[in-house]
Design a protein around this motif. Structure first.
Motif, PDB file in Angstrom:
ATOM      1  N   LEU A 134      -1.360  -6.820  -1.241  1.00  0.00           N
ATOM      2  CA  LEU A 134      -1.936  -5.944  -0.353  1.00  0.00           C
ATOM      3  C   LEU A 134      -0.945  -5.119   0.385  1.00  0.00           C
ATOM      4  O   LEU A 134      -1.333  -4.199   1.175  1.00  0.00           O
ATOM      5  CB  LEU A 134      -2.765  -6.615   0.770  1.00  0.00           C
ATOM      6  CG  LEU A 134      -3.931  -7.832   0.288  1.00  0.00           C
ATOM      7  CD1 LEU A 134      -4.709  -8.554   1.619  1.00  0.00           C
ATOM      8  CD2 LEU A 134      -5.165  -7.166  -0.282  1.00  0.00           C
ATOM      9  N   LEU A 135       0.160  -5.382   0.326  1.00  0.00           N
ATOM     10  CA  LEU A 135       1.380  -4.473   0.756  1.00  0.00           C
ATOM     11  C   LEU A 135       1.560  -3.482  -0.227  1.00  0.00           C
ATOM     12  O   LEU A 135       1.630  -3.596  -1.440  1.00  0.00           O
ATOM     13  CB  LEU A 135       2.408  -5.187   1.094  1.00  0.00           C
ATOM     14  CG  LEU A 135       2.280  -6.554   2.054  1.00  0.00           C
ATOM     15  CD1 LEU A 135       3.535  -7.287   2.179  1.00  0.00           C
ATOM     16  CD2 LEU A 135       1.839  -5.824   3.390  1.00  0.00           C
ATOM     17  N   ASP A 146      -1.013   2.524   4.572  1.00  0.00           N
ATOM     18  CA  ASP A 146      -1.993   1.440   4.718  1.00  0.00           C
ATOM     19  C   ASP A 146      -2.915   1.544   3.528  1.00  0.00           C
ATOM     20  O   ASP A 146      -3.263   2.374   3.140  1.00  0.00           O
ATOM     21  CB  ASP A 146      -3.008   2.004   5.933  1.00  0.00           C
ATOM     22  CG  ASP A 146      -4.163   0.823   6.171  1.00  0.00           C
ATOM     23  OD1 ASP A 146      -4.289  -0.091   5.462  1.00  0.00           O
ATOM     24  OD2 ASP A 146      -4.951   1.338   7.187  1.00  0.00           O
ATOM     25  N   THR A 147      -3.004   0.378   2.850  1.00  0.00           N
ATOM     26  CA  THR A 147      -3.669   0.154   1.595  1.00  0.00           C
ATOM     27  C   THR A 147      -4.992   0.026   1.663  1.00  0.00           C
ATOM     28  O   THR A 147      -5.718   0.045   0.599  1.00  0.00           O
ATOM     29  CB  THR A 147      -3.046  -1.157   0.688  1.00  0.00           C
ATOM     30  OG1 THR A 147      -3.288  -2.241   1.661  1.00  0.00           O
ATOM     31  CG2 THR A 147      -1.631  -1.068   0.559  1.00  0.00           C
ATOM     32  N   PRO A 151      -4.763   7.987   1.347  1.00  0.00           N
ATOM     33  CA  PRO A 151      -4.951   9.495   1.729  1.00  0.00           C
ATOM     34  C   PRO A 151      -5.405  10.279   0.471  1.00  0.00           C
ATOM     35  O   PRO A 151      -4.400  11.076  -0.167  1.00  0.00           O
ATOM     36  CB  PRO A 151      -3.484   9.810   2.407  1.00  0.00           C
ATOM     37  CG  PRO A 151      -2.450   8.960   1.547  1.00  0.00           C
ATOM     38  CD  PRO A 151      -3.322   7.524   1.213  1.00  0.00           C
ATOM     39  N   ILE A 152      -6.290   9.719   0.016  1.00  0.00           N
ATOM     40  CA  ILE A 152      -7.124  10.392  -1.354  1.00  0.00           C
ATOM     41  C   ILE A 152      -8.535  10.778  -0.878  1.00  0.00           C
ATOM     42  O   ILE A 152      -9.181   9.877  -0.306  1.00  0.00           O
ATOM     43  CB  ILE A 152      -6.978   9.565  -2.619  1.00  0.00           C
ATOM     44  CG1 ILE A 152      -5.366   9.246  -2.847  1.00  0.00           C
ATOM     45  CG2 ILE A 152      -7.588   9.817  -3.643  1.00  0.00           C
ATOM     46  CD1 ILE A 152      -5.408   8.317  -3.934  1.00  0.00           C
ATOM     47  N   GLU A 153      -9.174  11.570  -1.348  1.00  0.00           N
ATOM     48  CA  GLU A 153     -10.439  12.020  -1.227  1.00  0.00           C
ATOM     49  C   GLU A 153     -11.188  10.833  -1.512  1.00  0.00           C
ATOM     50  O   GLU A 153     -11.365  10.341  -2.719  1.00  0.00           O
ATOM     51  CB  GLU A 153     -10.808  13.340  -1.918  1.00  0.00           C
ATOM     52  CG  GLU A 153     -12.134  13.736  -1.865  1.00  0.00           C
ATOM     53  CD  GLU A 153     -12.712  14.831  -2.330  1.00  0.00           C
ATOM     54  OE1 GLU A 153     -13.826  15.375  -2.215  1.00  0.00           O
ATOM     55  OE2 GLU A 153     -11.744  15.653  -3.240  1.00  0.00           O
ATOM     56  N   GLY A 154     -12.130  10.414  -0.637  1.00  0.00           N
ATOM     57  CA  GLY A 154     -13.101   9.293  -0.804  1.00  0.00           C
ATOM     58  C   GLY A 154     -12.450   7.912  -0.091  1.00  0.00           C
ATOM     59  O   GLY A 154     -13.124   7.033  -0.457  1.00  0.00           O
ATOM     60  N   ALA A 155     -11.133   8.160   0.240  1.00  0.00           N
ATOM     61  CA  ALA A 155     -10.240   6.927   1.030  1.00  0.00           C
ATOM     62  C   ALA A 155     -10.438   5.715   0.039  1.00  0.00           C
ATOM     63  O   ALA A 155     -10.991   4.740   0.758  1.00  0.00           O
ATOM     64  CB  ALA A 155     -11.276   6.695   2.341  1.00  0.00           C
ATOM     65  N   PRO A 156     -10.182   5.712  -1.052  1.00  0.00           N
ATOM     66  CA  PRO A 156     -10.124   4.415  -1.483  1.00  0.00           C
ATOM     67  C   PRO A 156      -9.272   3.371  -1.248  1.00  0.00           C
ATOM     68  O   PRO A 156      -8.240   3.689  -0.495  1.00  0.00           O
ATOM     69  CB  PRO A 156      -9.748   4.638  -3.304  1.00  0.00           C
ATOM     70  CG  PRO A 156      -8.764   5.881  -2.976  1.00  0.00           C
ATOM     71  CD  PRO A 156      -9.431   6.621  -1.679  1.00  0.00           C
ATOM     72  N   THR A 157      -9.585   1.979  -1.712  1.00  0.00           N
ATOM     73  CA  THR A 157      -8.630   1.173  -1.433  1.00  0.00           C
ATOM     74  C   THR A 157      -7.696   0.618  -2.362  1.00  0.00           C
ATOM     75  O   THR A 157      -8.096   0.491  -3.703  1.00  0.00           O
ATOM     76  CB  THR A 157      -9.433  -0.191  -0.969  1.00  0.00           C
ATOM     77  OG1 THR A 157     -10.167   0.107   0.091  1.00  0.00           O
ATOM     78  CG2 THR A 157      -8.740  -1.460  -0.309  1.00  0.00           C
ATOM     79  N   ALA A 158      -6.422   0.404  -2.026  1.00  0.00           N
ATOM     80  CA  ALA A 158      -5.512  -0.137  -3.350  1.00  0.00           C
ATOM     81  C   ALA A 158      -5.279  -1.677  -3.173  1.00  0.00           C
ATOM     82  O   ALA A 158      -5.150  -2.302  -1.974  1.00  0.00           O
ATOM     83  CB  ALA A 158      -4.100   0.488  -2.952  1.00  0.00           C
ATOM     84  N   THR A 159      -5.236  -2.191  -4.178  1.00  0.00           N
ATOM     85  CA  THR A 159      -5.108  -3.941  -4.534  1.00  0.00           C
ATOM     86  C   THR A 159      -4.230  -4.062  -5.506  1.00  0.00           C
ATOM     87  O   THR A 159      -4.376  -3.452  -6.615  1.00  0.00           O
ATOM     88  CB  THR A 159      -6.452  -4.452  -4.702  1.00  0.00           C
ATOM     89  OG1 THR A 159      -7.488  -4.071  -3.379  1.00  0.00           O
ATOM     90  CG2 THR A 159      -6.182  -5.800  -4.431  1.00  0.00           C
TER      91      THR A 159
END
Length: 286
Positions: A134-135, A146-147, A151-159
């Motif tokens: 998660l980091l 913050d994952t 800061p991409i259009e659509g505010a996706p989550t990184a995992t």
């Protein structure tokens, strides 16, 4: 190249074709034949017209010396690049090894780490894909952030699940043109190692619909690690609990994010056994 098979002179490399929900694999058991896979070989075998075709190539090796595991797995994408994790292929191989050994549980090692697998009954196989990363520097991303909302259009989550993921939650995943959407974000500057891209929407309580673009592959009918990453992202965002059903283009997986890792359960299929000809293999090694 030293060969350890009993095939005729025109054949030199045996393989299995498997799939998990249409996420398809060529599996080579290197415990019984001595073969060194190169990126060029993987890419050649992956070609849907000139080779056998696959989403991932998985190679089974004997467990590394000193490891308390049943086997070690290595994965290649269709473009010849490697991946530390491939959830559906791990489940398929776990089922094959359990059927072969008579065991109902085993441990496998990958570049992701040690993964436990077990027979879940009713023809289903479960594998623990490990704790999610998660980091930002574990996934990895190119800079600290913050994952949960990139800061991409659509505010996706990184995992991270041993490979990087970028999950978009949308109104209707069916309406997203993945052939255009996927490569746009696979190569986003925030992902120095590229990324798998998922689009998902909430169907109901603890129930998601997801479609996937896999890095180095393209649109696939299913993806195990992507399903795990999407389940983790949905739980982090408060859209679901930690135990969810995910419907993919190829079928359904069940994901359970527990204290000991992210467990994935679903069906597998061993389609066929075959062998590559000497002419074909040698054409890939020249």
């Amino acid at each position: 190249m030293r060969l350890m098979t009993s095939l005729g002179s025109d054949h030199m490399l045996t393989f299995m074709k498997m799939h998990g929900l249409g996420n398809d694999f060529v599996v080579i058991d290197a415990r019984t034949q001595d073969i060194q896979i190169t990126p060029a070989m993987a890419k050649g075998i992956a070609h849907r017209q000139l080779g056998m075709g696959f989403d991932q190539l998985a190679v089974i090796f004997a467990a590394k010396e000193g490891a308390s595991a049943d086997a070690h797995l290595v994965f290649y994408n269709a473009d010849g690049s490697t991946s530390a994790a491939c959830g559906n292929a791990t489940r398929c191989i776990a089922r094959y090894l359990m059927d072969q050994s008579g065991k109902d549980a085993l441990n496998l090692t990958t570049d992701r780490g040690e993964l436990a697998a077990k027979d879940a009954g009713n023809g289903l196989t479960s594998v623990n894909m490990g704790a999610p990363q998660l980091l930002w520097d574990e996934i990895p991303l190119s800079e600290e952030m913050d994952t949960l909302e990139l800061p991409i259009e659509g505010a996706p989550t990184a995992t991270g699940m041993g490979n990087p993921h970028c999950t978009f939650f949308v109104e209707d995943a069916e309406l997203i043109p993945l052939e255009e959407f996927g490569p746009r974000y696979e190569h986003h500057p925030l992902y120095p190692e590229r990324t798998n891209v998922q689009v998902a929407h909430v169907v109901g309580p603890d129930h998601l619909r997801m479609r996937v673009w896999e890095r180095g592959v393209g649109v696939t009918l299913a993806s195990g690690s992507s399903s795990c990453a999407t389940a983790v992202a949905a739980a982090r965002k408060g859209l679901t609990g930690r135990k969810v059903q995910i419907d993919l283009d190829g079928g359904t997986l069940w994901i359970d994010w527990r204290e000991d890792g992210v467990w994935m359960t679903g069906p597998t299929m061993h389609v066929a056994d075959g062998s590559f000809t000497r002419q074909f293999v040698e054409s890939l090694t020249q």
